[in-house]
Motif scaffolding. Structure first.
Motif, short mmCIF file in Angstrom:
data_model
loop_
_atom_site.label_atom_id
_atom_site.label_comp_id
_atom_site.label_asym_id
_atom_site.label_seq_id
_atom_site.Cartn_x
_atom_site.Cartn_y
_atom_site.Cartn_z
N ILE A 248 -2.47 -3.69 -17.20
CA ILE A 248 -2.05 -2.59 -18.06
C ILE A 248 -1.17 -1.64 -17.26
O ILE A 248 -1.17 -1.66 -16.03
N THR A 249 -0.42 -0.82 -17.99
CA THR A 249 0.36 0.23 -17.34
C THR A 249 -0.14 1.58 -17.85
O THR A 249 -0.60 1.70 -18.98
N ARG A 250 -0.02 2.55 -17.00
CA ARG A 250 -0.45 3.91 -17.30
C ARG A 250 0.75 4.81 -17.15
O ARG A 250 1.44 4.79 -16.13
N LYS A 251 1.02 5.59 -18.19
CA LYS A 251 2.14 6.53 -18.13
C LYS A 251 1.59 7.93 -18.35
O LYS A 251 0.96 8.22 -19.36
N GLU A 252 1.82 8.78 -17.36
CA GLU A 252 1.34 10.16 -17.41
C GLU A 252 2.52 11.08 -17.66
O GLU A 252 3.56 10.98 -17.00
N TYR A 253 2.37 11.97 -18.63
CA TYR A 253 3.41 12.93 -18.96
C TYR A 253 3.08 14.27 -18.31
O TYR A 253 1.94 14.74 -18.41
N PRO A 254 4.05 14.90 -17.65
CA PRO A 254 3.80 16.17 -16.98
C PRO A 254 3.77 17.34 -17.96
O PRO A 254 4.76 18.01 -18.18
N TYR B 252 -1.64 4.34 -22.30
CA TYR B 252 -1.87 3.02 -21.71
C TYR B 252 -1.26 1.97 -22.63
O TYR B 252 -1.26 2.11 -23.84
N ARG B 253 -0.75 0.91 -22.02
CA ARG B 253 -0.22 -0.23 -22.77
C ARG B 253 -0.40 -1.47 -21.92
O ARG B 253 -0.61 -1.38 -20.72
N LEU B 254 -0.27 -2.62 -22.56
CA LEU B 254 -0.37 -3.88 -21.84
C LEU B 254 0.85 -4.08 -20.96
O LEU B 254 1.98 -3.84 -21.40
N ALA B 255 0.63 -4.53 -19.76
CA ALA B 255 1.73 -4.96 -18.90
C ALA B 255 2.05 -6.41 -19.28
O ALA B 255 1.32 -7.04 -20.04
N LYS B 256 3.13 -6.91 -18.74
CA LYS B 256 3.54 -8.29 -19.06
C LYS B 256 2.43 -9.28 -18.71
O LYS B 256 2.15 -10.20 -19.48
#
Length: 109
Positions: free
Chosen positions: A67-73, A81-85
């Protein structure tokens, strides 16, 4: 005569090491179904999971590149969170498990 397999070195064991755990497959499947999910949404979807367990599960999945994690400042913090490839490549396996479960669950009712 068949050659003996060393299960500690096979692909099956590697796959299990990535997805074993009470909630890992559920988290992956949830991200597949909803694509992008915030932390609290994920907690609601999974139901009876503690914050500590969810955090630990997400970290392990992220460390394994599933999975990938994207944090917004911003305040309050926003994390998605979303699935990675690599995680997306597991979906056919999880879907087959879901199909099997639904077919066999119906038989028991």
């Amino acid at each position: 005569m068949e050659e003996k397999c060393d299960f500690t070195e096979c692909g099956f064991n590697y796959t299990l090491s990535l997805i074993s755990g009470k909630y890992k497959m559920s988290v992956l499947y949830c991200l597949f179904r909803y694509e992008v999910v915030r932390y609290n949404e994920l907690k609601r979807y999974l139901g009876n999971i503690s914050f500590k367990t969810l955090t630990h599960t997400l970290r392990e999945l992220e460390n394994d590149d599933l999975i990938t994690r994207k944090e917004y400042p911003q305040i309050p913090p926003k994390v998605e969170y979303r699935l990675a490839k690599k995680g997306q490549s597991l979906i056919p396996i999880l879907q087959a498990m879901c199909d099997w479960g639904e077919a066999n669950q119906r038989e028991e009712k």
